[in-house]
Scaffold this active site. Structure first.
Site, PDB file in Angstrom:
ATOM      1  CB  SER A 154      -0.961   0.062   1.369  1.00  0.00           C
ATOM      2  OG  SER A 154      -0.108   0.378   2.276  1.00  0.00           O
ATOM      3  CE  LYS A 155       0.193   8.805  -0.873  1.00  0.00           C
ATOM      4  NZ  LYS A 155      -0.179   9.504   0.307  1.00  0.00           N
ATOM      5  NE  ARG A 156       0.085   3.107   7.746  1.00  0.00           N
ATOM      6  CZ  ARG A 156      -0.733   2.578   8.708  1.00  0.00           C
ATOM      7  NH1 ARG A 156      -2.173   2.554   8.519  1.00  0.00           N
ATOM      8  NH2 ARG A 156      -0.278   1.948   9.572  1.00  0.00           N
TER       9      ARG A 156
END
Ligand code: GLU
Length: 481
Positions: free
Chosen positions: A247-249
């Site tokens: 994910s982006k995180r």
């Protein structure tokens, strides 16, 4: 066979690296066959459409050099085609109107734990099956209805995925999916199948998350009596720990980008100093592997050597270190002028001090040391200015006395500074007389010129910065030590 493959993103947000990998595999399969790569924007979900997302998709593909041959087509421009197809299915008895409100549907879900709107339950719901013709037509006049497709009763649907082989789904598990929404827009399933047929798509290549839609699509192809294309469902891109989708995180936590090009405040791989060649090469290896040890591929080599039989089933772990390594393999082989054009800042700094020829010579010296183009600035500093600081750990290890002696010797032999070979020989003699290892002599000199023990060939550095600047640096450290 000339393949026609399409990349069909929904513009609900920026293009994630997983989407880029899907685009790339579509491109490779199309181009390998000499066929066409098509871009289709699937924007039927107007509520989720994000401003700027479509442009971000196009900009990403452009930067990567994944040029599309047809498109971008937009599904929102093609509504009349979908309406015609929905009418056809209704006429054939393969789709029907449904009027259930969201609260009624919720109620039904609450009552039956595993509620599925299909042949088992449609007889209890508000639709063309349970209402009289008059009721149906008066409700149609009022609007706010949907159209659902018929899922055949108690049947096994066999679908073939090129990556996983034959898969069987029982229709008990499926729902009469909505194909036309109350706002008059088709849903993903209908528009996707209608367009793939209309655009003569031969291979559908998409992420694994769409595998569960495959039996629905197969039923639609059968309803229309259309031949299905080939399907490839690509493995997920997993976070570096290996568990779960990247994910982006996760990417931020690991300190790397997740988009090809910048999106709002998030830097893309481009801004982080990746070359399109390097990023494409790395992404190709995420979910595709062959028996060769070869790591570096140009786009053309990928087109030639890509084999769809080698697409992996299992998730591909994103490994940023490997991405850097692959990018490095490309940067080190780039011509100096190409690297200079990729780093405007470096180019401007060099221009002030050196000729074009010298600048290219410098870039050729440092390119072996680059992982990303941003490293150029750091690597250039030795050719532009005196070290701002010196690695104290190195000073302690060699000892101040030795460094002092070496630098003093160089000062005495000033005239040799412009003759690297002679200087080297003199330093060797000096070392053996003084009992200083040649290693420590070189380290002392490198520390003095660079500030630490990194950097390209020492005598090359002296040659480029010139004897005067070398002596300045010798003087500087002698005074400090
Ligand atoms: N619009 C879908 C997506 O956003 C496309 C899935 C497909 O390629 O069929 O991923």
């Amino acid at each position: 066979m000339l393949e026609r493959a399409r990349f069909a993103p929904s513009p609900t947000g920026p293009l994630h690296i997983g989407g880029v990998r899907t685009a790339l595999f579509n491109y490779l399969i199309a181009k390998k066959s000499g066929g066409k790569f098509i871009l289709r924007i699937e924007d039927t979900d107007s509520k989720r459409t994000t401003a700027g997302a479509e442009q971000h998709i196009i900009d990403s593909l452009k930067w990567l050099g994944l040029e599309f041959d047809e498109g971008p087509f937009k599904q929102s421009d093609r509504r009349s085609l979908y309406e015609k197809k929905v009418s056809f299915l209704i006429k054939e008895g393969l789709a029907y109107y449904a009027f259930d409100t969201s609260s009624e549907l919720e109620e039904a879900r609450k009552e039956a734990g595993n509620f599925k709107y299909n042949f088992n339950t449609r007889g209890n719901m508000l639709n063309s099956f349970t209402l009289t013709e008059e009721e149906v037509s008066s409700r149609l006049d009022r609007g706010g209805y949907v159209v659902r497709m018929i899922i055949p009763e108690k049947k096994n649907i066999t679908v073939v995925d090129q990556v996983r082989g034959s898969l069987v789904f029982n229709t008990e598990e499926l729902e009469d999916k909505i194909i036309l929404k109350s706002d008059g827009m088709p849903t993903y399933h209908l528009a996707n199948v209608v367009d793939d047929h209309d655009m003569k798509i031969t291979s559908v290549i998409r992420g694994e998350e769409w595998l569960s839609s495959l039996p629905i699509h197969k039923v639609l192809y059968d309803h229309f009596k259309w031949k299905s294309p080939k399907f490839y469902h690509l493995p997920l891109i997993l976070k570096s720990s290996g568990s779960g989708k990247l994910s982006k995180r996760d990417a931020e936590e690991q300190g790397h980008a997740v988009f090809a090009v910048r999106w709002e405040d998030s830097k893309g791989f481009k801004e982080a100093g990746f070359s399109p060649e390097g990023l494409i090469n790395y992404l190709a290896l995420l979910g595709w592997s062959n028996s060769s040890e070869k790591e570096k591929y140009t786009l053309q080599e990928l087109i030639n050597e890509f084999n769809d039989k080698d697409i992996n089933k299992s998730g591909a772990r994103f490994d940023y270190k490997k991405a850097l390594w692959i990018n490095h393999l490309h940067l080190k082989d780039f011509a100096a002028d190409k690297l200079l054009s990729l780093s405007e800042e470096a180019c401007a700094q060099l221009k002030k001090k050196y000729t074009r020829e010298q600048s290219e010579e410098i870039i050729d010296l440092i390119k072996e040391r680059l992982n990303v183009t941003l490293d150029i600035n750091k690597e250039l500093s030795v050719f532009l200015r005196q070290p701002k600081e010196y690695d104290t750990g190195v000073i302690e290890k060699i000892t101040r006395e030795i460094i002092f002696d070496v630098l003093n010797f160089c000062k005495l032999k000033e005239s040799l500074i412009s003759k690297p070979k002679a200087l080297k020989e003199a330093l060797m003699v000096f070392g053996s007389e003084k009992g200083i290892s040649f290693g420590n002599i070189m380290k002392s000199l490198r520390l003095c010129l660079v500030g630490n023990l990194s950097g390209p060939d020492l005598f090359k550095i002296i040659e480029i910065i010139g004897p005067e600047e070398a002596l300045n640096r010798i003087e500087s450290l002698t005074n400090k030590i």
